[in-house]
Scaffold this active site. Structure first.
Site, PDB file in Angstrom:
ATOM      1  N   ARG A 131       1.041  19.187  45.239  1.00 25.52           N
ATOM      2  CA  ARG A 131       0.230  20.365  45.579  1.00 25.52           C
ATOM      3  C   ARG A 131       0.586  20.777  46.996  1.00 25.52           C
ATOM      4  O   ARG A 131       0.555  19.951  47.910  1.00 25.52           O
ATOM      5  CB  ARG A 131      -1.267  20.082  45.503  1.00 25.52           C
ATOM      6  CG  ARG A 131      -2.070  21.174  46.219  1.00 25.52           C
ATOM      7  CD  ARG A 131      -3.558  21.073  46.062  1.00 25.52           C
ATOM      8  NE  ARG A 131      -3.966  21.475  44.731  1.00 25.52           N
ATOM      9  CZ  ARG A 131      -5.209  21.876  44.432  1.00 25.52           C
ATOM     10  NH1 ARG A 131      -6.139  21.923  45.357  1.00 25.52           N
ATOM     11  NH2 ARG A 131      -5.508  22.204  43.198  1.00 25.52           N
TER      12      ARG A 131
ATOM     13  N   ASP B 222     -11.989  34.033  41.650  1.00 22.69           N
ATOM     14  CA  ASP B 222     -11.493  32.937  42.480  1.00 22.69           C
ATOM     15  C   ASP B 222     -11.907  33.272  43.907  1.00 22.69           C
ATOM     16  O   ASP B 222     -12.286  34.422  44.199  1.00 22.69           O
ATOM     17  CB  ASP B 222      -9.953  32.881  42.331  1.00 22.69           C
ATOM     18  CG  ASP B 222      -9.313  31.720  43.091  1.00 22.69           C
ATOM     19  OD1 ASP B 222     -10.041  30.816  43.540  1.00 22.69           O
ATOM     20  OD2 ASP B 222      -8.071  31.736  43.232  1.00 22.69           O
TER      21      ASP B 222
ATOM     22  N   ARG C 284     -10.017  20.206  33.109  1.00 22.39           N
ATOM     23  CA  ARG C 284      -8.848  19.874  33.945  1.00 22.39           C
ATOM     24  C   ARG C 284      -8.372  18.457  33.613  1.00 22.39           C
ATOM     25  O   ARG C 284      -7.191  18.171  33.590  1.00 22.39           O
ATOM     26  CB  ARG C 284      -9.211  19.944  35.435  1.00 22.39           C
ATOM     27  CG  ARG C 284      -9.649  21.301  35.959  1.00 22.39           C
ATOM     28  CD  ARG C 284      -8.577  22.353  35.825  1.00 22.39           C
ATOM     29  NE  ARG C 284      -7.297  21.940  36.394  1.00 22.39           N
ATOM     30  CZ  ARG C 284      -7.019  21.828  37.706  1.00 22.39           C
ATOM     31  NH1 ARG C 284      -7.930  22.153  38.599  1.00 22.39           N
ATOM     32  NH2 ARG C 284      -5.826  21.446  38.128  1.00 22.39           N
TER      33      ARG C 284
ATOM     34  N   HIS D 114      -0.541  28.063  39.619  1.00 17.80           N
ATOM     35  CA  HIS D 114      -1.457  26.937  39.388  1.00 17.80           C
ATOM     36  C   HIS D 114      -1.535  26.700  37.877  1.00 17.80           C
ATOM     37  O   HIS D 114      -2.571  26.911  37.242  1.00 17.80           O
ATOM     38  CB  HIS D 114      -2.829  27.269  39.975  1.00 17.80           C
ATOM     39  CG  HIS D 114      -3.712  26.069  40.138  1.00 17.80           C
ATOM     40  ND1 HIS D 114      -3.296  24.773  39.935  1.00 17.80           N
ATOM     41  CD2 HIS D 114      -5.031  25.977  40.500  1.00 17.80           C
ATOM     42  CE1 HIS D 114      -4.306  23.944  40.157  1.00 17.80           C
ATOM     43  NE2 HIS D 114      -5.357  24.652  40.503  1.00 17.80           N
TER      44      HIS D 114
ATOM     45  N   GLN E 243      -4.251  24.544  35.986  1.00 18.27           N
ATOM     46  CA  GLN E 243      -5.569  25.184  35.920  1.00 18.27           C
ATOM     47  C   GLN E 243      -5.643  26.129  34.725  1.00 18.27           C
ATOM     48  O   GLN E 243      -6.611  26.120  33.961  1.00 18.27           O
ATOM     49  CB  GLN E 243      -5.836  25.958  37.214  1.00 18.27           C
ATOM     50  CG  GLN E 243      -7.149  26.735  37.204  1.00 18.27           C
ATOM     51  CD  GLN E 243      -8.371  25.842  37.206  1.00 18.27           C
ATOM     52  OE1 GLN E 243      -8.471  24.956  38.037  1.00 18.27           O
ATOM     53  NE2 GLN E 243      -9.307  26.058  36.287  1.00 18.27           N
TER      54      GLN E 243
ATOM     55  N   CYS F 128     -12.014  28.965  38.633  1.00 17.32           N
ATOM     56  CA  CYS F 128     -11.262  27.711  38.752  1.00 17.32           C
ATOM     57  C   CYS F 128     -11.991  26.698  39.642  1.00 17.32           C
ATOM     58  O   CYS F 128     -11.759  25.494  39.514  1.00 17.32           O
ATOM     59  CB  CYS F 128      -9.861  27.996  39.287  1.00 17.32           C
ATOM     60  SG  CYS F 128      -9.846  28.970  40.806  1.00 17.32           S
TER      61      CYS F 128
HETATM   62  N1  NVA Z   1      -6.555  30.542  44.980  1.00 16.39           N
HETATM   63  C1  NVA Z   1      -7.142  29.266  45.325  1.00 16.39           C
HETATM   64  C2  NVA Z   1      -7.203  28.386  44.118  1.00 16.39           C
HETATM   65  C3  NVA Z   1      -7.899  27.079  44.347  1.00 16.39           C
HETATM   66  C4  NVA Z   1      -7.951  26.226  43.123  1.00 16.39           C
HETATM   67  C5  NVA Z   1      -6.331  28.625  46.448  1.00 16.39           C
HETATM   68  O1  NVA Z   1      -5.108  28.613  46.374  1.00 16.39           O
HETATM   69  O2  NVA Z   1      -6.944  28.128  47.404  1.00 16.39           O
HETATM   70  N1   CP Z   2      -9.416  24.268  40.657  1.00 13.75           N
HETATM   71  C1   CP Z   2      -8.800  23.380  41.472  1.00 13.75           C
HETATM   72  O1   CP Z   2      -7.581  23.284  41.527  1.00 13.75           O
HETATM   73  O2   CP Z   2      -9.670  22.617  42.184  1.00 13.75           O
HETATM   74  P1   CP Z   2      -9.281  21.624  43.371  1.00 13.75           P
HETATM   75  O3   CP Z   2      -8.790  22.481  44.513  1.00 13.75           O
HETATM   76  O4   CP Z   2     -10.554  20.902  43.692  1.00 13.75           O
HETATM   77  O5   CP Z   2      -8.206  20.703  42.885  1.00 13.75           O
END
Ligand code: NVA
Ligand code: CP
Length: 328
Positions: A108, A230, A315, A135, A138, A271
């Site tokens: 990540r 989101d 998830r 992502h 997700q 998400c």
């Molecule tokens: N768009 C958000 C998704 C988090 C799961 C981010 O990248 O922070």
């Molecule tokens: N939705 C998601 O990816 O959550 P986290 O950032 O907690 O992993």
């Protein structure tokens, strides 16, 4: 189904055929049922996976860890300060070392090119746990959750994403639209992705009966089966909080917006994590600067039609399916 994903990485939904995505969904439903019945077959016994997190996480990290433990695999977690990666050792060398130790690597972080480099050099499956532009784990959970909650197949559904329509979630929804559903991205024009990105995803979706539409007109929500949002400020975009909040305030998901759907069986999805109240430090600190960063009201977030925690649970089952299919 004659699908074999053994040894494959999961970097982007674009790399998977509709039949392969369908297979992963089938496996996810099956593994969920088995977990509920206490039937663990330890499908990953003797395997190990390393989780690399350059950005923070609750769901993704815990889903990988619990899925691995459920199936008998070992896990190593490394955050951004705990390894030599990119600071004292190149990505290529890191990938080669991790591939000698582990049966799979999860990443990540920032650039999509990083997961691609890890996959090119590690020799083991690499899983994208979120990048700046995608992502995919997700969305797999989101598709599974839609199948559980909507009384029609995915290719008859319509998903309306409200908010930062150029972020990693919205871009990944565009790639998923080739499962045959309609994807409506409702948000300010300033945040639309580049036209060629939309055109490419639209062409792919249309091959399978899907549609992609970008609009700033809230009436486009009429008839949608899923309202999805989101956070307005994605990880890494913190410096843009003021500008994004100003642009996105008209797109907060409210009861009033929900009523525009005109049907009673639509669901709300997110998400997570979400700013739906002021119970977080970030939301409170922003408010002190005059910024209300809630992308959804508490009323909608807690409504009976909000299925965000079922979605969060999935998830686990979908990430387990990805690991079992590719490492098992
Ligand atoms: N768009 C958000 C998704 C988090 C799961 C981010 O990248 O922070
Ligand atoms: N939705 C998601 O990816 O959550 P986290 O950032 O907690 O992993």
């Amino acid at each position: 189904m004659s699908v074999n994903l053994k040894g494959r990485s999961f970097l982007s939904l674009r790399d998977f055929s509709n039949a392969e995505i369908r297979y992963l969904l089938y496996l996810s439903h099956d593994l969920k049922k088995k977990k509920r019945l206490g039937l663990s077959e330890k499908l990953l016994a003797g395997k190990s996976v390393v989780l690399l997190f350059e950005k923070t996480s609750t769901r993704t990290r815990c889903a990988f860890e619990v899925a691995a433990y459920d199936e008998g695999a070992q896990v190593t977690f490394l955050d951004k300060d705990s390894s030599q990666m990119s600071k004292k050792e190149s990505l290529e060398d890191t990938a080669k070392v991790l591939g000698r130790f582990y049966d799979a690597v999860e990443y990540r972080g920032y650039d999509q090119a990083i997961v691609e480099t890890l996959a090119s050099h590690s020799g083991v499956p690499v899983f994208n746990g979120l990048t700046d532009t995608e992502h995919p784990t997700q969305i797999l959970a989101d598709l599974m959750t839609m199948e559980e909650h909507l009384a029609k197949p995915l290719n008859k559904c319509s998903v309306c994403f409200v908010g930062d329509v150029g972020n990693n979630m919205s871009l990944t929804w565009m790639h998923a639209a080739r499962m045959g559903f309609t994807y409506i991205a409702l948000g300010p024009e300033e945040l639309y992705p580049r036209q060629e990105i939309i055109a490419e995803a639209r062409a792919q979706a249309e091959r399978f009966g899907g549609q992609i539409e970008f609009t700033n007109n809230p009436d486009a929500i009429r008839g949608a089966d899923v309202i999805y949002t989101d956070v307005w400020v994605s990880m890494g975009d913190e410096d843009e909080m003021e500008e994004l909040t100003k642009l996105l305030t008209p797109y907060r998901v409210t009861e009033e917006l929900f009523k525009k759907i005109g049907a009673d069986d639509a669901i709300f999805m997110h998400c997570l994590p979400s700013f739906h109240d002021f119970e977080t430090l970030t939301a409170r600190q922003a408010l002190e600067k005059g910024l209300d960063i809630r992308e959804v009201t508490d009323e909608v977030f807690r409504a009976p039609y909000s299925i965000v925690f079922d979605e969060a649970e999935n998830r686990l089952h979908t990430i387990k399916a990805i690991m079992v299919a590719t490492m098992g």
